[in-house]
Enzyme design. Sequence first.
Site, PDB file in Angstrom:
ATOM      1  N   LYS A 170      46.817   6.587 -16.566  1.00 44.22           N
ATOM      2  CA  LYS A 170      45.652   5.705 -16.382  1.00 44.22           C
ATOM      3  C   LYS A 170      44.344   6.462 -16.112  1.00 44.22           C
ATOM      4  CE  LYS A 170      48.110   1.595 -14.784  1.00 44.22           C
ATOM      5  NZ  LYS A 170      48.219   0.546 -13.781  1.00 44.22           N
TER       6      LYS A 170
ATOM      7  N   ASP B  18      43.803  -4.449 -14.533  1.00 46.34           N
ATOM      8  CA  ASP B  18      44.575  -4.561 -13.282  1.00 46.34           C
ATOM      9  C   ASP B  18      43.666  -5.192 -12.223  1.00 46.34           C
ATOM     10  OD1 ASP B  18      47.009  -3.412 -14.034  1.00 46.34           O
ATOM     11  OD2 ASP B  18      46.318  -1.379 -13.590  1.00 46.34           O
TER      12      ASP B  18
END
Length: 289
Positions: free
Chosen positions: A71, A107
Amino acid sequence: MNISGKTKICGLIGDPVEHTMSPVMHNAAFDKLSLDYAYLPFRVKPEELPQAVSGLKALNATGFNVTIPHKVAVIPLLDELDPLAEKIGAVNTVVNDNGVLKGYNTDASGFLQALLEREVEPKSMNIVLLGAGGAARAIAYILSEWNARLTILNRREELDWAKAIAANIRKDLGKDIEVFELLPAHLAAALEPADILVNATSVGMSPNSGISPVPAQLMKSGLVVVDIVYNPVRTKLLQDAAAAGAVTVEGLDMLVWQGALAFEKWTGKKPPFDLMKEVALSELEKNEK
Ligand code: NAP
């Protein structure tokens, strides 16, 4: 699903990817809306990330998700970054706009959406956030943007991480965040005035599902308790919270929302949220057996 010469490709890069819920969620949603798309998981080792990203671009993939451990490392490989993803310093969704790869962090926005959907507005709320890992960092940013009053508690060994998150947010957004070691006494003091408790540690995650990061006696009615752990769906923390009369929000909601928001970016269509949740839940139940 019929793969044709026109099928658009989406996918996930991570390592491992065996237990991901994303392929079932996205493929069920593509089918439901009769979209000619397919979603595939790709296990990519860290040293092969640059080749994987340029490969997906060369193959003209419509977009992809990014999960642990890529990420952060994916960021320099992208052409553009959404401002929220840039501030958070992590990307979980990439859109390929005619060869221009743009990174987003759904997210964070998925977490926010899971709260708003339950009519929980973080604005001016006292929020206790447990953990200082990747997910906690995304959540701390979005909650600060919403003017929440945040207290972060993390384990002693990595307390510096939590302090670094607080320092970054102070620099970027001018918001003060209190940081303490995750100890029962600090928890009790922080929870006293709290409106919302968020567990962003991995404590309680399967196979260690019998434990909670918070002693059950600290739960109270009137508190909103969010556990971002989604495996199991009803964690010990959420069970204790419900028993004390607190409002509970499951990590599954955040998981499905981050996927739904990515789906919308790739297809431009409103995602079938309930279906995505239903198939993710049955996949989780399958994995639990
Ligand atoms: P991560 O970067 O590895 O962070 C894990 C966090 O948990 C760290 O703060 C770590 O503390 C803390 N922790 C681990 N074991 C602990 C223990 N025994 N006591 C206290 N703290 C402990 O992982 P992540 O990506 O942030 O993910 C965290 C959890 O959220 C995972 O269960 C993941 O599956 C879940 N998650 C859910 C979603 C969703 O959509 N629902 C999205 C992302 C992640 P230290 O800093 O001290 O190591």
